[in-house]
Every structure is written in structure tokens, then in C-alpha cells.
Design a protein around this motif. Sequence first.
Motif, PDB file in Angstrom:
ATOM      1  N   TYR A  81      59.525  61.758  57.507  1.00 46.08           N
ATOM      2  CA  TYR A  81      59.896  61.674  58.930  1.00 46.08           C
ATOM      3  C   TYR A  81      58.977  62.535  59.799  1.00 46.08           C
ATOM      4  CZ  TYR A  81      64.349  59.829  57.214  1.00 46.08           C
ATOM      5  OH  TYR A  81      65.322  59.075  56.596  1.00 46.08           O
ATOM      6  N   PRO A  82      58.698  62.054  61.021  1.00 43.29           N
ATOM      7  CA  PRO A  82      58.083  62.955  62.005  1.00 43.29           C
ATOM      8  C   PRO A  82      59.068  64.078  62.334  1.00 43.29           C
ATOM      9  CG  PRO A  82      58.038  60.667  62.781  1.00 43.29           C
ATOM     10  CD  PRO A  82      58.926  60.705  61.577  1.00 43.29           C
ATOM     11  N   MET A  83      58.536  65.225  62.727  1.00 46.15           N
ATOM     12  CA  MET A  83      59.409  66.345  63.070  1.00 46.15           C
ATOM     13  C   MET A  83      58.969  67.013  64.356  1.00 46.15           C
ATOM     14  SD  MET A  83      60.253  68.389  59.557  1.00 46.15           S
ATOM     15  CE  MET A  83      61.327  67.687  58.308  1.00 46.15           C
ATOM     16  N   VAL A  84      59.935  67.627  65.024  1.00 41.86           N
ATOM     17  CA  VAL A  84      59.633  68.570  66.100  1.00 41.86           C
ATOM     18  C   VAL A  84      60.308  69.888  65.727  1.00 41.86           C
ATOM     19  CG1 VAL A  84      59.560  66.688  67.777  1.00 41.86           C
ATOM     20  CG2 VAL A  84      61.636  68.066  67.585  1.00 41.86           C
ATOM     21  N   MET A  85      59.807  70.976  66.296  1.00 43.95           N
ATOM     22  CA  MET A  85      60.353  72.303  65.968  1.00 43.95           C
ATOM     23  C   MET A  85      61.057  72.897  67.183  1.00 43.95           C
ATOM     24  SD  MET A  85      57.208  73.819  63.671  1.00 43.95           S
ATOM     25  CE  MET A  85      57.622  75.511  64.058  1.00 43.95           C
ATOM     26  N   HIS A  86      62.228  73.478  66.918  1.00 49.94           N
ATOM     27  CA  HIS A  86      63.060  73.995  67.997  1.00 49.94           C
ATOM     28  C   HIS A  86      63.459  75.433  67.675  1.00 49.94           C
ATOM     29  CE1 HIS A  86      65.775  73.780  71.328  1.00 49.94           C
ATOM     30  NE2 HIS A  86      66.886  73.844  70.606  1.00 49.94           N
ATOM     31  N   GLY A  87      62.985  76.374  68.486  1.00 51.45           N
ATOM     32  CA  GLY A  87      63.232  77.786  68.198  1.00 51.45           C
ATOM     33  C   GLY A  87      64.326  78.373  69.069  1.00 51.45           C
ATOM     34  N   VAL A  88      64.858  79.506  68.608  1.00 47.59           N
ATOM     35  CA  VAL A  88      65.892  80.192  69.381  1.00 47.59           C
ATOM     36  C   VAL A  88      65.554  81.669  69.629  1.00 47.59           C
ATOM     37  CG1 VAL A  88      67.801  78.704  68.644  1.00 47.59           C
ATOM     38  CG2 VAL A  88      67.229  80.697  67.276  1.00 47.59           C
TER      39      VAL A  88
END
Lengths: 302, 258
Positions: A81-88
Motif C-alpha cells: 500500500y501507499p502510505m502517508v506519515m502523520h506525527g503528533v
Amino acid sequence: MGNKRVVEKNDVVDSMHGQRPGNQDANSLKFLGFGLGLRTEYYDIILEQQPKVDWFEILTENYMVDGGKPLYYLDAIRQHYPMVMHGVSLSIGGTDPLDMQYLAHLKALVQRVQPCWISDHLCWTGQGGHNLHDLLPLPYNEEAIQHVANRVTQVQDYLGRQILLENVSSYVTYSHSDMSEWEFYRAVVEEADCLMLLDINNIYVSARNHHFDPLDYVNAMPKDRVQQIHLAGHSDHGEYVIDTHDHPVVDPVWRLYEQALKCFGPVSTMIERDDRFPPFEELMQELTQARNIGETVFGKAA
Amino acid sequence: MNLKHLQHSFKSHLFNQESPIAEHIVSDQLSSEFRLGIYANAYATRLIEVLEGDYPVLHSLMGEEAFLELSRAYIQTHPSTYSSLRWFGRHLPEFLQQLQPYKCQPYLAELAEFEWKLVDAFNASDQPAISEHDVARIPPDKWPVLSLEFHPSVHGFQYQWNVLPVWQAHKQGKALPPPEKLHQHQTCLIWRQNLKTLFRTLEPDETQLFAAAQNGADFSELCEMLSDWIEDAEQIPLRAVTLLKTWISQALVADIKY
């Protein structure tokens, strides 16, 4: 395992490679379709069944570990799968210096994951060396706009790419604020030349908590910067609403999403679920609902 | 109030609700205190959940209320300084060792140490382990000087309470046995193999050899130590090789130096 690189035939990454901030149209990143937040509870189902999810969003900090299961599953699922990254934890609105160690770790993880894009929140998460592990609100004023925009510029220069900033749910209004949240959000992303991850549920939650019309918010967004949309559920306490991501998306949020799509055109959309995890099929049903709204607004082509 | 002061003041409210920040928050149908309370609750709840996740057996052994009290005290003393919550609970074994009333119940700190080592093993880096083929390639004359480097997930754990039966009862959903002191210290190994976090107890001679090998003792020194345990000199190399083979087959060894 280990540090193996992930390169796949349906990889959408190459078009992103080497782009510098400001070197691209704000809307040049891909439309990925309809995705889900990747959560440990569903790792095995995803690997075994390879469900029809267009892409996954990972929580960046969950993979900032030395090794073991998280990175194993990350690499294995990334192959499909393509992915995106989400930080906190970027704390882009924080007043401590930018955490260069965190940024270095982020950059290394970007190398490994090759995400289509990366995002974090328009908030602050720590102070005085302490990490508070919450998305804390900023005052909406000129000082904060300049402060955040300067830091976004530093981060984008360091990473060599634009980032997306997400609007957070909030429960307080500072007496220091002298504009609306949407005016503030817009001013920050324009000043910093970054992109937007618009959380439709957060708009709804904040509208309920602060008594504004969520459509005013949506209509005020600079539409060519809206790169991704989050949908999620919340806990409704009547007088106030808390952004808990532990319920299905509610009808008013679906309606607001439809309005948003009419306003922005097709935007990569995903469902976030972080607690009281339902069977995977229920998330797939919510994703279908999002897809159906997209098709209603744009026809089958979306 | 500039941004820095505002954030400092907000943080103080999260930490102990002692802060002038409420004066800078608008009240309407909901008071500024109530609105700030949403953040303070979320802050504490999130960190308590992290401790519950890292120390599930301690949580179960202490009970809901006592664990909550412990967590609140810990959060006050050791606020998080890392961007990842993976590290937040790392001071808990030491905290339990040093602070009343917990230090009077030494099995609490011991159980916490065990659970934290499981967390460490789970998260340790992905260094590959060596195989028996690597051992077969060691020239015979190098055997006396060979020394071992253990996998980063490998931890020894010394204990004198019935930590393992308590842990196993919790795992099986059974009632926990009451804390009980053992007749003598014991040691177990904790490590990760094929993504599974494992532990096993050690025999006394293996305990001694493992500790020595971890400190860099070479194979001849390990054999010499075995003479404390084995009278028949011919059996000594056999036992040493058996232990080494076990360590290798269980993916405990990352490298062999000679």
C-alpha cells in the motif's frame, strides 16, 4: 526485515522525489483515494486479506523504535500500500527550540517509508523539555502566526519537502486570540507555504465547543492547499464534544464532509479510529460511505 | 502574556492545576476551569493508560485504586521528556524501590523491573542473530579465545520473589498467587525471537556463565568457571558447548569474536 527498502510497482512515490518546498504547485501531490489509519489491531487482517484500501496513514511516533514488531509490520504492509506519515510530536507551535533529534529520526523514517506526504498538527505538544503528549491549542493572533510559520519554514527546509498541518479539536478559547480559528489556520499555511490536512470532525467538534458555524470554517479554507481529509468519531457530552476517535463518524460530520468536497474537489480522505476498535469490516463500511459521498459529488470518476 | 509564558502556564495547569492560566481562558456556558479540566483529565488519563499498558501485571496485582495512586505520583515526579511514550514508564521500577509505601513491598519493584525488561526486549533493535553455520566456521585453535556479543533484546533478570508464577497466572487469566519470597535468588533470560518476546529460567551454572559471557569472558574462562560445578573435567567442554548451542539456537547471540 531490518532496513530493507520498499519499492513496489504501484508505488506513487517517485513523482514526489526530490521536490523542494515552493518548487511545486500547492496541489501537485497525488490524489490517493480513500484510506485508513494503520493501527496494530488490524495488522494481521491487512496482511492476510489485503483489503481494498487505497492507502494507509501511519502514526509516525509508533515507528520511532529501534526494532521489533512495529517496524516488521510497517515494512510488510508498505509493500502492498501507499502510505502517508502523520506525527503528533513536532510541536510546531511550541516555544522550545525545534527538536532536531526528533526531526532527524523523522527524516530517517521518511527514508524508510517513502511516504506520499507527511503531516503533523497546528498546535504545541511540549514546553520546557517536557512532552505533554496532547495537541494543545494556540492563541489565534499575529505573534503565533509568525512563530508557527517560521518554524514550518525551518522544518520544510530541513526535510526538503512541504508538510501538511492539521487543525486540532479545541476546548478553550484564549483571551489573547483576536481572530477566528479558520483565519488563523489559513494565515499560517499561507505564510509558511505549507499544505493542509483538514480534519472535518475536528471542525465539527470545535464548532460545537465554541459555537461557530462549521460551514464558515470550511468555506474559508484556501482550497488548493487542502491535501488530505480526516474523518473520525467523537464523544458527545451534550454541552461539549470531545475528540476521542472511539465512535463511528456521525451524520453531521458526513454532511460537512460532502460540503467540503463540493468546495475543494476530490481530496484524499481517510477514517481515523484510535479506540474501541470495531471489526475491520465496520471501518471498511465507513470507508465505503466516504467513497459514496465522493461519487455523489463528483460522479464515478472520483 | 507572550506565547512562551502562556504555554508554561498551561503546562503548570496540566501538572498540578496551580496556574494563573484560567484568567486567560474565556468562560461562557462552560467555565474556564471546566474547559481546562478537559485537558488536565486527558493528560493524566493518557499517561496512566501508558503505564497500564507497560505494567499490566503490576496493575492487576496492586488493584485499580492503588495503581491509580501510584500512577498519579509517578506522573508528578517523572513527567515525560521523550516524544515517544515508549520511554515514559522507564523509571517506575526505581520509583517503586525508593518510595514509601512501595519500598516496603519489594516484590512490586521486582515485578515492575521484569515487565519493563519485556518492554525493552519487545522494542530492541533488529540485529540479526548468528547461526550454527557461523559457529562451524570457527577455526579449532580459536575456540579458547572466542567471546560473545548478545542480541540487544537479551536481558538477564535476577529475582527473589515469585514474579514468574504471578506473571503467568495473569497471562492465563487466573487469580494471582500472593507474593511469596523464594528460598534463593533466581535468574531468567528475557529476549525476542521471531518477533516474540520470550523468557526462561537459568540453571545456576548457566546463570554464572551468561553473566561472565555478557561481561566479555572468553570460552576458556567460561570452561574454567564450569569446574566449580562439574567434577569430571571431560564433561566440562561438553556442557560449555551445549550451552553455547542453546544460546545460538534461541537467537541470543548477535556476534562471535575471535
